[in-house]
Design a protein around this motif. Structure first.
Motif, PDB file in Angstrom:
ATOM      1  N   SER A 148       0.827  -1.008  -0.002  1.00  0.00           N
ATOM      2  CA  SER A 148      -0.282   0.247   0.286  1.00  0.00           C
ATOM      3  C   SER A 148       0.590   1.234   0.017  1.00  0.00           C
ATOM      4  CB  SER A 148      -0.560   0.005   1.233  1.00  0.00           C
ATOM      5  OG  SER A 148      -0.352   0.343   2.571  1.00  0.00           O
ATOM      6  N   GLN A 149       1.879   1.707   0.886  1.00  0.00           N
ATOM      7  CA  GLN A 149       3.314   2.405   0.390  1.00  0.00           C
ATOM      8  C   GLN A 149       3.372   3.132  -0.915  1.00  0.00           C
ATOM      9  OE1 GLN A 149       2.787   4.350   3.122  1.00  0.00           O
ATOM     10  NE2 GLN A 149       1.859   2.421   4.530  1.00  0.00           N
ATOM     11  N   THR A 150       3.196   1.690  -1.590  1.00  0.00           N
ATOM     12  CA  THR A 150       4.412   2.635  -2.825  1.00  0.00           C
ATOM     13  C   THR A 150       3.065   1.917  -4.070  1.00  0.00           C
ATOM     14  OG1 THR A 150       4.658   0.033  -2.909  1.00  0.00           O
ATOM     15  CG2 THR A 150       6.540   1.890  -2.355  1.00  0.00           C
ATOM     16  N   TYR A 151       1.760   1.855  -3.970  1.00  0.00           N
ATOM     17  CA  TYR A 151       1.269   0.892  -4.960  1.00  0.00           C
ATOM     18  C   TYR A 151       0.607   2.497  -5.678  1.00  0.00           C
ATOM     19  CZ  TYR A 151      -3.287  -0.393  -6.995  1.00  0.00           C
ATOM     20  OH  TYR A 151      -4.318  -1.875  -8.137  1.00  0.00           O
ATOM     21  N   ASP A 152       0.683   3.766  -5.070  1.00  0.00           N
ATOM     22  CA  ASP A 152       0.002   4.735  -6.169  1.00  0.00           C
ATOM     23  C   ASP A 152       1.796   5.032  -6.668  1.00  0.00           C
ATOM     24  OD1 ASP A 152      -2.481   3.746  -5.711  1.00  0.00           O
ATOM     25  OD2 ASP A 152      -2.386   5.887  -4.246  1.00  0.00           O
ATOM     26  N   ASN A 153       2.829   5.114  -6.345  1.00  0.00           N
ATOM     27  CA  ASN A 153       4.168   5.321  -7.308  1.00  0.00           C
ATOM     28  C   ASN A 153       3.224   5.665  -8.617  1.00  0.00           C
ATOM     29  OD1 ASN A 153       4.660   5.651  -4.454  1.00  0.00           O
ATOM     30  ND2 ASN A 153       6.419   4.670  -4.822  1.00  0.00           N
ATOM     31  N   SER A 154       2.810   4.392  -9.601  1.00  0.00           N
ATOM     32  CA  SER A 154       2.763   4.191 -10.425  1.00  0.00           C
ATOM     33  C   SER A 154       1.710   5.146 -10.488  1.00  0.00           C
ATOM     34  CB  SER A 154       3.031   2.889 -10.900  1.00  0.00           C
ATOM     35  OG  SER A 154       2.134   2.584 -11.832  1.00  0.00           O
ATOM     36  N   ASP A 155       1.351   5.408 -12.119  1.00  0.00           N
ATOM     37  CA  ASP A 155      -0.676   5.785 -11.788  1.00  0.00           C
ATOM     38  C   ASP A 155      -0.630   4.815 -13.438  1.00  0.00           C
ATOM     39  OD1 ASP A 155       0.362   6.445 -15.160  1.00  0.00           O
ATOM     40  OD2 ASP A 155      -0.343   8.319 -15.001  1.00  0.00           O
ATOM     41  N   TRP A 156      -0.199   3.270 -13.418  1.00  0.00           N
ATOM     42  CA  TRP A 156      -1.048   2.461 -14.489  1.00  0.00           C
ATOM     43  C   TRP A 156      -2.192   2.257 -13.915  1.00  0.00           C
ATOM     44  CZ3 TRP A 156      -1.067  -2.990 -14.560  1.00  0.00           C
ATOM     45  CH2 TRP A 156      -1.313  -3.510 -15.512  1.00  0.00           C
TER      46      TRP A 156
END
Ligand code: SAM
Length: 275
Positions: free
Chosen positions: A22-30
């Motif tokens: 969850s901490q890195t999930y939004d790092n990509s906008d895929w």
């Protein structure tokens, strides 16, 4: 519905995996782009009641909340507390008053029947343990005329998964990945059998060339939950067999290499059905 859901080992592993991610999930906008397309194609409008199943960090829920406005309402559910925390923070930052996120298992929802105008499930359908039962369950919550929209991948998508499937088949292992929803025919049949009508499927041909190294990193090992299969099918292999299968996987990938890299197909289906 917000009480602690009882999760079996399969679902607990998924919940733990996504809470870690969850901490890195939004790092990509895929995933965000896919979710926004699903909402757009799903013809959401002002004042509607929307349920976002397996909402994750709330991509679909937030996109829908901005359309349904103050007369509408959006509920996002998920089993991963870390993902829900991110979703709640984002909704708060956007001052969304019409959106709620709840901890719940998509396959055991306690929700009023005939209450939703739209139900979505983006980038998550193959995680359900029983696709037919899940769709039948969700069908109940739609209002007559309401639309379900799910996003899935073709069975040709993700070169690492496709090559893993081919290699482990020789060891007697069936590794499903996107197979159960992997063709237009399968998606249509799943929705029809769950009682949906006016089924529409949008196909988007996507993909890119990736490096051999990146393709090799797609090896679907045995330590990870596998969508729709528990325990992970590769856990039936001995350490020696796993090592051998992985080596064969790498040889297969090397054979696919071109000057541009390895083609990684990402053919995507947006599947809609009406109650
Ligand atoms: C790849 S993420 C997709 C999240 C979001 N829908 C999106 O478009 O970004 C998959 C999500 O499915 C959730 N999930 C998997 N099985 C679930 C279940 N049985 N009930 C609720 N959520 C589930 C996971 O916790 C995870 O947040």
């Amino acid at each position: 519905m917000s009480h602690q859901p009882e999760l079996n080992k399969y679902k607990q592993e998924i919940a733990d995996l996504y809470t870690r991610r969850s901490q890195t999930y939004d790092n990509s906008d895929w995933h965000l782009q896919i979710a926004r397309r699903l909402v757009k194609y799903g013809r959401v409008s002002s004042g509607q009641q929307v349920l976002d199943i397996a909402t994750g960090t709330g991509h679909v829920a937030i996109a829908a909340a901005e359309i349904v406005g103050s007369e509408g309402r959006v509920i996002g559910i998920d089993i991963a507390t870390g993902m829900l925390d991110r979703a709640r923070n984002k909704a708060q930052e956007l001052s969304l008053k019409n959106t709620e996120f709840m901890l719940a298992d998509a396959e055991a929802l306690d929700f009023p029947v005939n209450s939703c105008d739209r139900i979505f499930c983006s980038s998550a359908f193959i995680w359900m343990s029983d696709l037919h039962t899940a769709l039948t369950h969700w069908h109940k919550f739609l209002k007559p005329g309401g639309i379900l929209g799910i996003h899935t991948f073709a069975d040709t998508a993700f070169v690492g998964g496709v090559v893993t499937q081919k290699v482990v088949k020789k060891y007697g292992i069936s590794f499903n990945m996107s197979k159960p929803t992997g063709t237009v025919k399968k998606c249509r049949s799943l929705l029809e059998q769950a009682g949906f009508k006016q089924i529409e499927i949008k196909i988007e041909q996507d993909g890119s060339y990736i490096s051999l190294e990146k393709a090799k990193a797609m090896w679907a090992g045995s330590s990870h939950p596998a969508p729709g299969q528990y325990p992970p099918p590769l856990s039936a292999l001995s350490t020696e067999q796993l090592g051998q299968a992985k080596a064969e996987f790498e040889v297969e990938l090397e054979a696919l290499q071109t000057e541009q890299g390895i083609w990684n197909d990402i053919t995507t289906f947006y599947v809609f059905g009406r109650k």
